[in-house]
Write an enzyme that holds these catalytic residues in place. Sequence first.
Site, PDB file in Angstrom:
ATOM      1  N   TYR A 138       0.832  -1.206   0.000  1.00 15.74           N
ATOM      2  CA  TYR A 138       0.000   0.000   0.000  1.00 15.74           C
ATOM      3  C   TYR A 138       0.871   1.262   0.000  1.00 15.74           C
ATOM      4  O   TYR A 138       0.578   2.234  -0.685  1.00 15.74           O
ATOM      5  CB  TYR A 138      -0.946   0.022   1.205  1.00 15.74           C
ATOM      6  CG  TYR A 138      -1.669   1.348   1.340  1.00 15.74           C
ATOM      7  CD1 TYR A 138      -2.528   1.802   0.335  1.00 15.74           C
ATOM      8  CD2 TYR A 138      -1.463   2.170   2.458  1.00 15.74           C
ATOM      9  CE1 TYR A 138      -3.169   3.027   0.439  1.00 15.74           C
ATOM     10  CE2 TYR A 138      -2.112   3.395   2.564  1.00 15.74           C
ATOM     11  CZ  TYR A 138      -2.968   3.820   1.559  1.00 15.74           C
ATOM     12  OH  TYR A 138      -3.596   5.031   1.656  1.00 15.74           O
ATOM     13  N   ARG A 145       1.557   6.850  -6.756  1.00 14.18           N
ATOM     14  CA  ARG A 145       0.462   7.800  -6.982  1.00 14.18           C
ATOM     15  C   ARG A 145       0.924   9.230  -6.715  1.00 14.18           C
ATOM     16  O   ARG A 145       0.621  10.146  -7.492  1.00 14.18           O
ATOM     17  CB  ARG A 145      -0.710   7.445  -6.072  1.00 14.18           C
ATOM     18  CG  ARG A 145      -1.823   8.486  -6.095  1.00 14.18           C
ATOM     19  CD  ARG A 145      -3.035   8.054  -5.307  1.00 14.18           C
ATOM     20  NE  ARG A 145      -2.766   7.768  -3.907  1.00 14.18           N
ATOM     21  CZ  ARG A 145      -3.699   7.394  -3.031  1.00 14.18           C
ATOM     22  NH1 ARG A 145      -4.948   7.226  -3.411  1.00 14.18           N
ATOM     23  NH2 ARG A 145      -3.378   7.157  -1.774  1.00 14.18           N
ATOM     24  N   ARG A 211     -10.890  13.769   1.186  1.00 18.93           N
ATOM     25  CA  ARG A 211     -11.924  12.985   1.862  1.00 18.93           C
ATOM     26  C   ARG A 211     -13.197  12.910   1.038  1.00 18.93           C
ATOM     27  O   ARG A 211     -13.957  11.949   1.133  1.00 18.93           O
ATOM     28  CB  ARG A 211     -12.235  13.595   3.234  1.00 18.93           C
ATOM     29  CG  ARG A 211     -11.055  13.584   4.188  1.00 18.93           C
ATOM     30  CD  ARG A 211     -10.600  12.167   4.491  1.00 18.93           C
ATOM     31  NE  ARG A 211      -9.461  12.150   5.418  1.00 18.93           N
ATOM     32  CZ  ARG A 211      -8.802  11.049   5.742  1.00 18.93           C
ATOM     33  NH1 ARG A 211      -9.131   9.882   5.211  1.00 18.93           N
ATOM     34  NH2 ARG A 211      -7.794  11.107   6.582  1.00 18.93           N
ATOM     35  N   GLU A 315     -14.278  -0.269   5.667  1.00 17.80           N
ATOM     36  CA  GLU A 315     -14.115   1.043   5.036  1.00 17.80           C
ATOM     37  C   GLU A 315     -15.342   1.282   4.161  1.00 17.80           C
ATOM     38  O   GLU A 315     -15.829   0.367   3.513  1.00 17.80           O
ATOM     39  CB  GLU A 315     -12.831   1.031   4.195  1.00 17.80           C
ATOM     40  CG  GLU A 315     -12.550   2.336   3.478  1.00 17.80           C
ATOM     41  CD  GLU A 315     -11.225   2.307   2.713  1.00 17.80           C
ATOM     42  OE1 GLU A 315     -10.204   1.855   3.273  1.00 17.80           O
ATOM     43  OE2 GLU A 315     -11.225   2.729   1.537  1.00 17.80           O
TER      44      GLU A 315
HETATM   45  C1  3EB Z   1      -7.629   6.473   5.474  1.00 14.36           C
HETATM   46  O1  3EB Z   1      -8.502   7.269   5.757  1.00 14.36           O
HETATM   47  C2  3EB Z   1      -8.080   5.056   5.268  1.00 14.36           C
HETATM   48  O2  3EB Z   1      -5.042   5.740  -0.218  1.00 14.36           O
HETATM   49  O3  3EB Z   1      -6.612   6.253  -1.649  1.00 14.36           O
HETATM   50  C3  3EB Z   1      -9.208   5.605   2.520  1.00 14.36           C
HETATM   51  C4  3EB Z   1      -9.513   6.161   1.274  1.00 14.36           C
HETATM   52  C5  3EB Z   1      -7.942   5.135   2.759  1.00 14.36           C
HETATM   53  C6  3EB Z   1      -8.536   6.245   0.273  1.00 14.36           C
HETATM   54  C7  3EB Z   1      -6.227   5.922  -0.508  1.00 14.36           C
HETATM   55  C8  3EB Z   1      -6.962   5.233   1.759  1.00 14.36           C
HETATM   56  C9  3EB Z   1      -7.261   5.788   0.533  1.00 14.36           C
HETATM   57  O4  3EB Z   1      -6.427   6.764   5.403  1.00 14.36           O
HETATM   58  C10 3EB Z   1      -7.595   4.466   4.043  1.00 14.36           C
END
Ligand code: 3EB
Length: 323
Positions: A138, A145, A211, A315
């Site tokens: 990850y 990215r 977000r 999630e």
């Molecule tokens: C977080 O909030 C949980 O790396 O694109 C959520 C949404 C999360 C997108 C990403 C990772 C990603 O960090 C994980």
Amino acid sequence: MPPFTVTRRHDAPEPDLLGSDRLLAMIRFGEPATPAVDPRICVVPLAELGAPVAPEVWLSPWPVRAGTMNGVNYADNGEVVFLHILLDEYAEDALQPLIAVAYRRLFATARALGYRHFLRIWNYFPDINQECMGLERYRAFCAGRHQALMAELADCEMHLPAACAIGTHRPGIRLSALAAREPGIQIENPRQVSAFHYPRQYGPRSPSFSRAMLKSWGGQDCHLYISGTASIVGHASRHHDLMTQLDETLLNLEALLRHANQTAPAPLRLTQLTIYCRPDLDPAPLRAGIADALGADIALLFLHADICRRELLVEIEGLAVAR
Ligand code: 3EB
């Protein structure tokens, strides 16, 4: 008018949908028997918890053009483009450069078609929590990215698309995306540190996503694309059991929605959620918990998946609509 509507409860048979020039995207879950040939069909290789539901269908009010460019499948209607790409991962220690290249192909294709503004990106790849050459995959993904977004975006931190990064158990990197001619507005969550400002302990390059992305389609019509949201407060993961993580996640969703409503031209209403869940279980208790917190008339899809932090069990991503 919104340039597409999303539905998971359609009556039309699939051949009719595929025969229609109003079909922008059909997203199939699980492992379909036959490989997709139509560029509008996108496969998410995750099994559903509970009874399988119909594919997700995105319908356009206007004719759609579809094709393939740079190995990227696309479908566009003059306002938005849906893109997806499947990459063979020929070496498991090459995830970072492969992701950077895949992103640049997505950007190049969208740009060539006239869509410069990415609203939402979905990232699916296998073994997301596995270490490779001392780095969790990850985190290698985040580095690739980050590299591509830095190269592409001026003022990167203000134009980050909403996203999710989900672990599959099938080979291949699958990225899909939605881009528009005009930009959206990036929304952050007041309960959470912005992911692009996470401290170094979460990896050498911070996760580059917002977000949520709020996109106005004229008048009061708008969409809020909600990123994968988990049991994270500040930047720390919270709780060890599934139902408590679910409750914290729902608090995060409510806070995000409340915050977005301060910017939206009309009240946003959640229309669908996708729940990525690590344990393979009966989703009934999750369904009840979500209905209690958010109301019962939201379309829910439960997928069995790995989450990008080892300790996270659930999630949730979604779409909210105002009109
Ligand atoms: C977080 O909030 C949980 O790396 O694109 C959520 C949404 C999360 C997108 C990403 C990772 C990603 O960090 C994980």
